[in-house]
Design an enzyme around this catalytic site. Structure first.
Site, short mmCIF file in Angstrom:
data_model
loop_
_atom_site.label_atom_id
_atom_site.label_comp_id
_atom_site.label_asym_id
_atom_site.label_seq_id
_atom_site.Cartn_x
_atom_site.Cartn_y
_atom_site.Cartn_z
N ARG A 34 -82.40 42.21 127.45
CA ARG A 34 -83.48 41.24 127.64
C ARG A 34 -84.37 41.66 128.82
O ARG A 34 -85.59 41.56 128.75
CB ARG A 34 -82.91 39.85 127.93
CG ARG A 34 -81.90 39.35 126.91
CD ARG A 34 -82.54 38.51 125.81
NE ARG A 34 -81.51 37.86 125.03
CZ ARG A 34 -80.88 38.39 123.98
NH1 ARG A 34 -81.20 39.59 123.54
NH2 ARG A 34 -79.94 37.71 123.34
N GLU A 178 -67.74 28.75 117.75
CA GLU A 178 -69.00 29.33 117.27
C GLU A 178 -68.78 30.43 116.23
O GLU A 178 -68.58 31.59 116.58
CB GLU A 178 -69.81 29.90 118.45
CG GLU A 178 -71.13 30.52 118.01
CD GLU A 178 -71.98 31.08 119.16
OE1 GLU A 178 -71.56 30.99 120.33
OE2 GLU A 178 -73.06 31.60 118.88
N LYS A 220 -70.54 25.13 117.00
CA LYS A 220 -71.83 25.80 117.25
C LYS A 220 -72.11 26.74 116.10
O LYS A 220 -71.71 27.91 116.12
CB LYS A 220 -71.78 26.54 118.59
CG LYS A 220 -73.05 27.33 118.90
CD LYS A 220 -73.14 27.73 120.36
CE LYS A 220 -74.30 28.66 120.60
NZ LYS A 220 -74.60 28.84 122.02
N SER A 262 -79.64 29.56 118.20
CA SER A 262 -80.96 29.85 117.61
C SER A 262 -80.93 31.14 116.81
O SER A 262 -81.74 31.31 115.88
CB SER A 262 -82.07 29.85 118.66
OG SER A 262 -81.84 30.77 119.69
N GLY A 263 -80.06 32.07 117.16
CA GLY A 263 -79.74 33.20 116.30
C GLY A 263 -80.87 34.12 115.89
O GLY A 263 -80.83 34.68 114.80
N GLY A 264 -81.88 34.27 116.74
CA GLY A 264 -82.96 35.20 116.40
C GLY A 264 -84.18 34.52 115.81
O GLY A 264 -85.18 35.18 115.51
N ARG A 293 -81.87 32.33 123.29
CA ARG A 293 -83.23 32.88 123.22
C ARG A 293 -84.30 31.81 122.99
O ARG A 293 -85.38 31.89 123.54
CB ARG A 293 -83.29 33.95 122.12
CG ARG A 293 -82.62 35.24 122.53
CD ARG A 293 -82.27 36.10 121.35
NE ARG A 293 -81.15 35.56 120.58
CZ ARG A 293 -80.65 36.12 119.49
NH1 ARG A 293 -81.20 37.23 119.02
NH2 ARG A 293 -79.61 35.59 118.86
P1 13P Z 1 -79.10 32.31 120.69
O1 13P Z 1 -79.59 30.88 120.69
O2 13P Z 1 -80.04 33.27 121.35
O3 13P Z 1 -78.60 32.75 119.35
O4 13P Z 1 -77.85 32.32 121.65
C1 13P Z 1 -76.91 31.34 121.53
C2 13P Z 1 -75.59 31.88 121.83
O5 13P Z 1 -74.92 31.40 122.70
C3 13P Z 1 -75.10 32.99 121.01
O6 13P Z 1 -73.75 33.17 121.22
#
Ligand code: 13P
Length: 340
Positions: A34, A178, A220, A262-264, A293
């Site tokens: 990042r 998650e 999650k 949010s996953g991208g 992100r």
């Molecule tokens: P993102 O929202 O960027 O996907 O990150 C969340 C997260 O904790 C991924 O493990």
């Protein structure tokens, strides 16, 4: 030490109305990527400076109930010498900790991954509790491809997630479970639905077998979306309807909250989807966010690694938090993107 707060209460606080979680637990390798993207140096101090600006942005506690930290951050102190975890706790924000050690190649599979980190976890959790962490996160990844995922990969990851969750609850730490079905690839939204449904069914089966208390955890998951390279991208209403239907089939009502990654997805996309999902009416679980992100992208680029930009970065973070919080309550509209 401080009084023991029930895990049910911590879970409820994390998904309180208008609030959600900031995922700031990027490993050193991920945060370097990042920082490379904004041409900022990645050192112990620059990582600290960046996290400190996020946690001290005025008003952040109006929108953020908890922050997921990386091991290094949980042990770090601000420029003035106050522990970052204390800075959060003083504002009523609950410190959390990423405890997995990353996704590694799964033996005898065709490029699939399994998340590691169970060895010694009981001792690490006891130390994290002493350091102030009251919830934890473990991320498993499942990818969609021509022959993936295999049930073997889903089973191995679900087993590890449940072992982690049980160890957390034994340590009085709320586990965030998650299982992320990745957005990468050209698969359709229906393929995402099918893989996510199988994954969640398998995960809840393992949680049950390993005696995890559903009232004392948060899920999650990914949203049900088209693969990033899919030529036909599903619209917002389809994403919301398929996401909710998938959870109705798989997530027991005893689970207090679902907090999305949010996953991208872009900041605006993730926010719009979260809003549409919450607008679909009363659900048995609170539905909120645990974005990395999608909460940090604008703030990170406004900062650019420069101390003179701290105020601008904090302003960008708070603006993003306001919109995401509105979406968590189903009160967001895309016009709000342009207001500052
Ligand atoms: P993102 O929202 O960027 O996907 O990150 C969340 C997260 O904790 C991924 O493990």
């Amino acid at each position: 030490m401080s009084e023991i707060i029930l895990m049910e209460d911590i879970a409820a606080q994390l998904v309180a109305t208008s609030k959600g979680i900031l995922a700031a637990d990027e490993s050193t390798g991920t945060i370097k990527k990042r920082f490379d993207g904004i041409s900022a140096e990645c050192t112990e101090n620059s990582r600290r400076d960046y996290r400190e600006l996020l946690f001290t942005a005025e008003g952040v506690s109006d929108f953020v109930s908890g922050v997921i930290l990386y091991d290094e951050t949980l042990r770090q102190s601000s420029n003035d010498g106050q522990r970052l975890a204390e800075i959060l706790a003083d504002q009523g924000i609950i410190p959390g900790i990423k405890v997995d050690m990353g996704a590694k190649p799964l033996a005898f599979s065709d490029g699939e991954l399994v998340t590691e980190g169970l060895d010694g976890l009981r001792d690490r959790l006891a130390e994290y509790y002493e350091l102030g962490a009251r919830f934890a996160k473990w991320r498993a990844v499942v990818s969609i491809g021509d022959t993936a995922p295999s049930q073997y990969c889903i089973d191995a990851n679900a087993h590890a997630l449940a072992r982690y969750a049980a160890l957390c609850q034994e340590a009085n730490i709320v586990p965030i479970v998650e299982p992320e079905v990745l957005i990468d690839g050209s698969h359709s939204i229906d393929e995402c639905y099918a893989v996510t449904e199988t994954t969640l069914k398998t995960v809840f089966d393992e949680l049950y077998k390993q005696r995890v208390v559903l009232e004392q955890m948060l899920l999650k998951p990914n949203m049900i979306v088209s693969g990033q390279d899919c030529t036909e991208q599903a619209g917002v209403d389809e994403v919301a309807a398929k996401t909710i239907y998938c959870f109705e089939q798989t997530v027991p009502a005893a689970v207090p909250g679902i907090v999305f990654l949010s996953g991208g997805q872009s900041e605006a996309q993730a926010t719009e989807h979260l809003n549409a999902i919450n607008q679909m009416g009363d659900h048995p679980w609170e539905i909120s966010y645990s974005f990395g992100r999608a909460l940090q992208a604008s703030a990170l680029s406004a900062w650019g690694g420069k101390s003179e930009n701290v105020a601008a970065a904090q302003k960008a973070l708070i603006h993003r938090c306001q919109l995401t919080s509105a979406a968590r309550d189903g009160e967001y509209s895309t016009d709000m993107e342009s207001s500052s």
